[in-house]
Design a protein around this motif. Sequence first.
Motif, mmCIF file in Angstrom:
data_model
loop_
_atom_site.group_PDB
_atom_site.id
_atom_site.type_symbol
_atom_site.label_atom_id
_atom_site.label_comp_id
_atom_site.label_asym_id
_atom_site.label_seq_id
_atom_site.Cartn_x
_atom_site.Cartn_y
_atom_site.Cartn_z
ATOM 1 N N ASP A 110 11.711 -2.139 -43.876
ATOM 2 C CA ASP A 110 11.883 -3.087 -44.972
ATOM 3 C C ASP A 110 13.389 -3.225 -45.224
ATOM 4 N N VAL A 111 13.838 -4.477 -45.358
ATOM 5 C CA VAL A 111 15.269 -4.709 -45.594
ATOM 6 C C VAL A 111 15.425 -5.455 -46.923
ATOM 7 N N PRO A 112 15.543 -4.715 -48.028
ATOM 8 C CA PRO A 112 15.705 -5.373 -49.327
ATOM 9 C C PRO A 112 17.183 -5.606 -49.642
ATOM 10 N N ILE A 113 17.509 -6.784 -50.149
ATOM 11 C CA ILE A 113 18.901 -7.014 -50.574
ATOM 12 C C ILE A 113 18.908 -7.805 -51.887
ATOM 13 N N GLU A 114 19.981 -7.651 -52.629
ATOM 14 C CA GLU A 114 20.160 -8.471 -53.823
ATOM 15 C C GLU A 114 20.891 -9.742 -53.422
ATOM 16 N N ARG A 160 23.802 -4.716 -42.894
ATOM 17 C CA ARG A 160 24.116 -3.314 -43.192
ATOM 18 C C ARG A 160 22.854 -2.523 -43.573
ATOM 19 N N ARG A 161 21.985 -3.140 -44.364
ATOM 20 C CA ARG A 161 20.782 -2.397 -44.768
ATOM 21 C C ARG A 161 19.856 -2.167 -43.554
ATOM 22 N N TYR A 162 19.750 -3.198 -42.730
ATOM 23 C CA TYR A 162 18.940 -3.064 -41.499
ATOM 24 C C TYR A 162 19.505 -1.941 -40.619
ATOM 25 N N THR A 163 20.821 -1.936 -40.438
ATOM 26 C CA THR A 163 21.459 -0.916 -39.586
ATOM 27 C C THR A 163 21.210 0.472 -40.145
ATOM 28 N N SER A 164 21.303 0.573 -41.469
ATOM 29 C CA SER A 164 21.083 1.871 -42.105
ATOM 30 C C SER A 164 19.644 2.336 -41.874
ATOM 31 N N ILE A 188 17.229 5.973 -35.446
ATOM 32 C CA ILE A 188 16.874 5.995 -34.007
ATOM 33 C C ILE A 188 17.950 5.402 -33.100
ATOM 34 N N ILE A 189 19.005 4.794 -33.655
ATOM 35 C CA ILE A 189 20.060 4.277 -32.761
ATOM 36 C C ILE A 189 21.221 5.268 -32.696
ATOM 37 N N GLY A 190 22.098 5.082 -31.747
ATOM 38 C CA GLY A 190 23.274 5.938 -31.612
ATOM 39 C C GLY A 190 23.900 5.723 -30.245
ATOM 40 N N PRO A 191 25.183 6.092 -30.075
ATOM 41 C CA PRO A 191 25.884 5.828 -28.813
ATOM 42 C C PRO A 191 25.221 6.460 -27.590
ATOM 43 N N ALA A 194 30.317 -5.808 -35.732
ATOM 44 C CA ALA A 194 31.348 -5.041 -36.447
ATOM 45 C C ALA A 194 30.748 -4.395 -37.697
ATOM 46 N N TRP A 195 29.914 -5.161 -38.425
ATOM 47 C CA TRP A 195 29.262 -4.585 -39.621
ATOM 48 C C TRP A 195 28.294 -3.475 -39.221
ATOM 49 N N MET A 196 27.590 -3.677 -38.107
ATOM 50 C CA MET A 196 26.648 -2.628 -37.664
ATOM 51 C C MET A 196 27.410 -1.359 -37.293
ATOM 52 N N MET A 197 28.499 -1.524 -36.552
ATOM 53 C CA MET A 197 29.296 -0.360 -36.133
ATOM 54 C C MET A 197 29.839 0.352 -37.367
#
Length: 424
Positions: A50-54, A134-138, A143-146, A163-166
């Motif tokens: 779930d990706v909640p944002i204001e 950013r919320r999605y990446t968080s 499960i993600i990583g280099p 860039a925001w994901m990194m």
Amino acid sequence: MSEKLSFVNPTPTSPWGTYLQQVDRVMPYLGDLAKWAETLKRPKRALIVDVPIEMDDGRIAHYEGYRVQHNMSRGPGKGGVRFHPDVTLEEVMALSAWMTVKTAAVNLPYGGAKGGIRVDPKKLSLKELEKVTRRYTSEIGIIIGPHTDIPAPDVNTNGQIMAWMMDTYSMNTGGTATGVVTGKPLHLGGSLGRVKATGRGVFVTGREAARRLGLDLRGARIAVQGFGNVGSVAAELFVEAGAKIVAVQDHTGTIVNEKGLDLAELVPVSRTPAGAVSFKGGDVVPNEAFWDVACDILIPAALEGQITAARAKKTTAKLVLEGANGPTVPEADDILAERGVLVVPDVICNAGGVTVSYFEWVQDFSSFFWDEDEINVRLDRIMMNALNQIWDTADKHKISLRTATYAVACERILMARQERGLYP
Ligand code: NAD
């Protein structure tokens, strides 16, 4: 996902249904490795978030996001992130599976993964887009990583989003992990040549296919569906080689000009919100008429399932270059083959992007960056070697380039699976 798992029983023309049929077609060529083949028919891991944002107006909006790791037998997961209102789990599963096949086809040390958010980014402000990213990446950060799974751009995502994901992943883990995503801006560990890499790969494989067909690129007529990162770059390279672009379709509509569209003017216009149809140097026609335009080469570079049986019957193209992932449904594949139309399949045709993503990842780890010539020379070499091997396999078994690509790739994947063995 429902009790009746969509990955075992999808509709045949859905992306996942298309992928399963493509796997079935390679079974006779897998020999003893076929005993492991069921592993290709299920994703290793699928995460729904779930990706909640204001929103800017104070409302709280919720979006659904996915990250699917289809197979990691040969290395970390690798695959893009798509922001689109039609994204579904099943679509992301198919896209992740095609990444598994693709990375193996060009022999990169990766598995396959893919992500997406069901959102129309064109309706978000820049701030809202950043929050969603950013919320999605968080959320998928678990499960993600280099070294585990490395996202990249896909439809409606770009260097700024990477860039925001990194940055988000780095903030959450306490360092600066440039290798967690590829397709980044140059000064954040991005690679020269990455933006154009997929289109370049389409061109390199297409040029070789045209040569083998005896199709002269000078004066060749090309129709391009999808005029973003992949379609527009491929179109520009074909024009440099003497071809003309007679039709372009994007999400705003279709324009045609049998004398050739002027790309120097069309490309910037297509980047505006009004899109390709606002270009004055061509005639706007109904979308379905795109498939009737007389052409020698057809480049689908938008979304899945675009070349249906009916469209396969009427295209005049002699060569189809699949810039998009999964643009041709299996029935249409058969019709194109019967009609003698050569298809260079997505899993090799558009592998240029992931290949330069691999270069980017290697450069990030070594903190040593190559010049663009070195990138392009290595890219062309990897693409050509892979294509030649696939072509030999197709000739040997008298099978399509798609099934040959699956044969080469699946052998690598299943051999790795067998050598690793089953844990526990
Ligand atoms: P993009 O967002 O840069 O461009 C997408 C294009 O498709 C745009 O021109 C858009 O207007 C058009 N489009 C969207 N919906 C459409 C519709 N219904 N009808 C016609 N056109 C439509 O995306 P991209 O990165 O160029 O990706 C295009 C395809 O290539 C996708 O299938 C993607 O998975 C695949 N691909 C991309 C990469 C990459 O490196 N970006 C790599 C491999 C494969």
